[in-house]
Design an enzyme around this catalytic site. Structure first.
Site, PDB file in Angstrom:
ATOM      1  N   GLU A  70      10.635  73.190 -41.245  1.00  0.00           N
ATOM      2  CA  GLU A  70      10.624  74.623 -40.983  1.00  0.00           C
ATOM      3  C   GLU A  70      11.109  75.510 -42.127  1.00  0.00           C
ATOM      4  OE1 GLU A  70       9.477  76.197 -38.162  1.00  0.00           O
ATOM      5  OE2 GLU A  70       8.717  74.220 -37.630  1.00  0.00           O
ATOM      6  N   SER A 443      18.476  47.176  18.659  1.00  0.00           N
ATOM      7  CA  SER A 443      19.644  46.316  18.883  1.00  0.00           C
ATOM      8  C   SER A 443      20.798  46.597  17.931  1.00  0.00           C
ATOM      9  CB  SER A 443      19.241  44.841  18.765  1.00  0.00           C
ATOM     10  OG  SER A 443      18.323  44.505  19.779  1.00  0.00           O
TER      11      SER A 443
END
Length: 750
Positions: A70, A443
């Site tokens: 950059e 159960s």
């Protein structure tokens, strides 16, 4: 004249430039982050995915890559790079259409914070003026730090720290030269050079950045060549985290949003949950394996969809990648397009460019859909979309399961959730089955009926008949009810502990009938159950009410901790961005008599009976597999095999597993709690109990031993032969004694 105009603009415009307070008092929107108790990130929530870092924390290779890509003269110029401008102007003059910019890092900071992205002369002038002002008021490192944290890098990532985590799944400090170059190439065009969306263009940009780094002597020739040859592993799923805890993260988000509604997604709040990475991953793997094993037992359902390969065009590979985007991967279940198919061979394309060939054993699962007689709408043929999974370096045909599951584990002493998986795949179904799915427990609810019976004078050694029973229409108010045992067999008079171990329905109904359903309905509220969801009828003995896995884990914790009611919690604390604690869980601890739910003797006797379930009974494979005898729990299977459960515990952890369909339907013959849900619990416990010594629940005062069994002292029976010997079962010893090696039924009754 030009100089005069510039001076006039400077004199008039410079004093009117915006204040730099937004830079000097930088307060970016930082998302809500959710962590495990041992510091692993499991979720982020906010418009911007950002992780703010100090310039000192940024690795040198990342700084160098950014400068190379950059602004190589960033530390030399005063905000506007005059040499860069002249170089760009010359390149643009002779470049013939391909334009170069000369925007510095300072100018990009000015643009990102104060200006639009429109390309006008006025905006450029303001950008330059702002750059001069920024350079005059901030140091170079301060400007660079702002840039590193603020810049948009695609995938909702703002800043390089967030991008490192999103693209590579690692902190910024651990990235390689090749990864740094890839990230540094993103600011120029985050969408065009995104390695997830466009890996080819991203690679070209990365190579350019590496070349510039070499030219500027930031890296050596050896590093340059190594970086060029490095294969980058880019995360395809931007939401992927090192821990599979999406349901926990969502629960934490809701809790934080309720507590701090105004700033929850922007103030950088940190939520610390109670789960740990290793146990959560163990629960996740256990649930997925349990579901996939079940799904495979049910057979292959056929192709998921079809793609017209005739319309793919010249670039078939790219077209297939685009088409497969409509079929997202579910962890290791990858979508693939069939290119060739016969009963002996399948050639398929996987997104990303890989073509695989399946032959022999891997085809057996889908053989029915390769046959000429296969249904046209499900047959595997050219263009069919199938799922494949890699196991032991070999590809297998798989499919997306239709069944769902849930698992939750908690600490019985304080209720801290240790692991929670609310479903097979959060991205497919965000419905949290742990907290939201109200299902019949079957159960697995019987222990609470037995616990109530102990308070009515029953004992583990009490004898109750396991014989057919008919409830007349006068009692039911409609037609007569004739319940049956799971296996259709009746063993006559037996001890309560034997009946629970074998999950005998007739015994459960008889003891509920003896004490009264209304008493039991009130009693089960001690464990946290809602009375209105358990109507006072005899069907309560078979678990006909409604519960959630969360409730069941909390209720079983009462047996595990000696009789105390605890409240499970998943969020330990919420901190601000600086680490200051804003809210903290203050869980009550088992041992506080204000939390007493049941008599400690009751908890001990229930532990004794539930331990038999995991040794001799319907969950016998638990003790056999884990090779320990301090486990207790109960299987559960509802009518027509609609739900499969196993809830169990050891003194340090309680876990509950459930399997079923969202729209209830039959799981299949023999798909009981002991066969379908129990393996999930066992697989989790292998991790949770690693290195944990065996320990029994301490025996409280008021317990007596007689005839090879244990009782409340006031209920000790007179001497008589032990009926367990007559039943052909091993005589029960007090729980503190090691039991004989169990015999495990591969298809236990329930």
């Amino acid at each position: 004249m030009g100089i005069a105009i510039i001076l006039i603009i400077l004199v008039l415009a410079y004093p009117n430039l915006p204040s730099l307070e937004v830079l000097t008092d930088y307060r970016p929107k930082v998302p809500l982050r959710v962590f495990t108790s041992d510091g692993h990130l499991i979720g982020e929530f906010g418009e911007e995915r950002r992780a703010v870092v100090k310039i000192q924390e940024v690795p040198e290779v990342m700084k160098q890559a950014i400068l190379a890509a950059e602004d190589e003269r960033f530390y030399q110029h005063g905000g506007v790079d005059t040499l860069g401008v002249l170089r760009a102007a010359y390149a643009n003059f002779i470049g013939g259409g391909k334009r170069q910019g000369a925007s510095t890092i300072t100018m990009q900071v000015a643009r990102n914070f104060f200006l639009s992205s429109e390309k006008t002369l006025t905006r450029k002038m303001y950008e330059a003026l702002l750059s001069f002002k920024i350079e005059h008021n901030l140091s170079k490192d301060q400007i660079f730090e702002l840039y590193i944290n603020q810049i948009f890098l695609g995938q909702r990532a703002y800043g390089f720290a967030a991008a490192a985590q999103i693209y590579f799944g690692k902190p910024l400090a651990k990235i390689s030269v090749a990864e740094a170059a890839m990230l540094a190439g993103l600011p120029k065009a985050p969408s065009a050079f995104n390695p997830v969306v466009n890996p080819k263009r991203a690679r070209i940009r990365q190579e350019y950045v590496l070349k510039r780094m070499r030219e500027l002597s930031f890296i050596t020739e050896e590093q340059y060549q190594a970086a060029l040859g490095e294969t980058l592993v880019v995360k395809r799923d931007a939401g992927q985290y090192p821990v599979h805890a999406e349901y926990v993260a969502e629960m934490a988000r809701q809790i934080a949003a309720e507590r701090f509604p105004d700033e929850v997604y922007s103030a950088g709040l940190q939520v610390i949950t109670s789960i740990s990475k290793d146990e959560q991953e163990a629960a996740y793997r256990a649930l997925r394996k349990g579901v996939l094993d079940y799904d495979r037992r049910q057979g292959y359902r056929g192709a998921e969809a079809y793609i017209d390969l005739k319309q793919m065009g010249n670039d078939m590979e790219e077209a297939l990648d685009v088409a497969l985007q409509e079929f997202p991967s579910t962890e290791d279940l990858l979508p693939a397009v069939v290119l060739e198919a016969s009963p002996k061979m399948i050639k398929a394309y996987i997104r990303g460019g890989e073509t695989i060939t399946l032959e022999g054993e891997p085809l057996k699962f889908a053989a029915r859909m390769l046959d000429d007689k296969a249904p046209v709408a499900k047959k595997i043929r050219r263009g069919a979309v199938i799922r494949v999974i890699k196991q032991d370096k070999h590809w297998l045909i798989a499919q997306l399961p239709e069944v769902e599951a849930a698992f939750v584990a908690t600490h019985p002493k304080d209720g801290a959730i240790r692991a929670l998986v609310g479903g097979f795949d959060f991205n497919r179904n965000m419905y949290n089955h742990v907290t939201q799915a109200w299902r019949q427990p079957g159960s697995s609810f019987k222990p609470f009926i037995y616990s109530a019976a102990l308070e009515k004078g029953f004992s583990p050694g009490s004898i109750v008949a396991d014989e057919p029973i008919v409830i007349s229409s006068d009692v039911t108010g409609s037609q007569a009810w004739q319940p049956k045992n799971y296996d259709g067999k009746y063993d006559g008079p037996m001890k309560l502990r034997t009946a629970l171990a074998k999950s005998k329905n007739m015994v459960s109904i008889r003891i509920l009938q003896a004490m009264g359903p209304a008493y039991a309905q009130d009693y089960v509220t001690r464990f946290g159950f809602d009375a209105q969801r358990h109507p006072p009828y005899l069907t309560m003995a078979l678990g006909a009410g409604s519960v959630t896995p969360w409730q069941m884990a909390s209720a079983y914790a009462v047996f595990a901790n000696g009789g105390y009611r605890i409240n499970p919690y998943v969020v330990k604390e919420i901190r601000d961005q600086g680490g200051r604690v804003l809210a903290q869980a203050t869980p009550a601890q088992a041992g506080d008599e204000n939390l007493r739910a049941i008599d400690p003797r009751n908890a001990y006797l229930m532990y004794s009976m539930l331990r038999d379930v995991t040794i001799y009974g319907t969950a016998g494979r638990a003790s056999a597999t884990l090779k320990r005898h301090d486990l207790a729990g109960k299987t559960g299977t509802t009518n027509d095999y609609l739900d499969a459960w196993f809830c169990g515990f050891q003194q340090t952890v309680v876990g509950c597993a459930w399997v079923g369909f969202d729209q209830p339907r039959k799981l299949g013959s023999r798909e009981t709690g002991g066969f379908t849900a129990l393996p999930i619990w066992i697989a989790y416990m292998q991790e949770a109990l690693k290195g944990v010594p065996e320990q029994q629940l301490p025996q409280p005062e008021g317990i007596a031993t007689a005839q090879g069994d244990i009782f409340y002292s006031e209920n000790t029976p007179p001497a008589r032969p032990d009926p367990a010997q007559e039943e052909g079962l091993p005589a029960h010893e007090p729980p503190v004694q090691p039991p004989p090696k169990p015999t495990v039924d591969p298809f236990p009754s329930d």
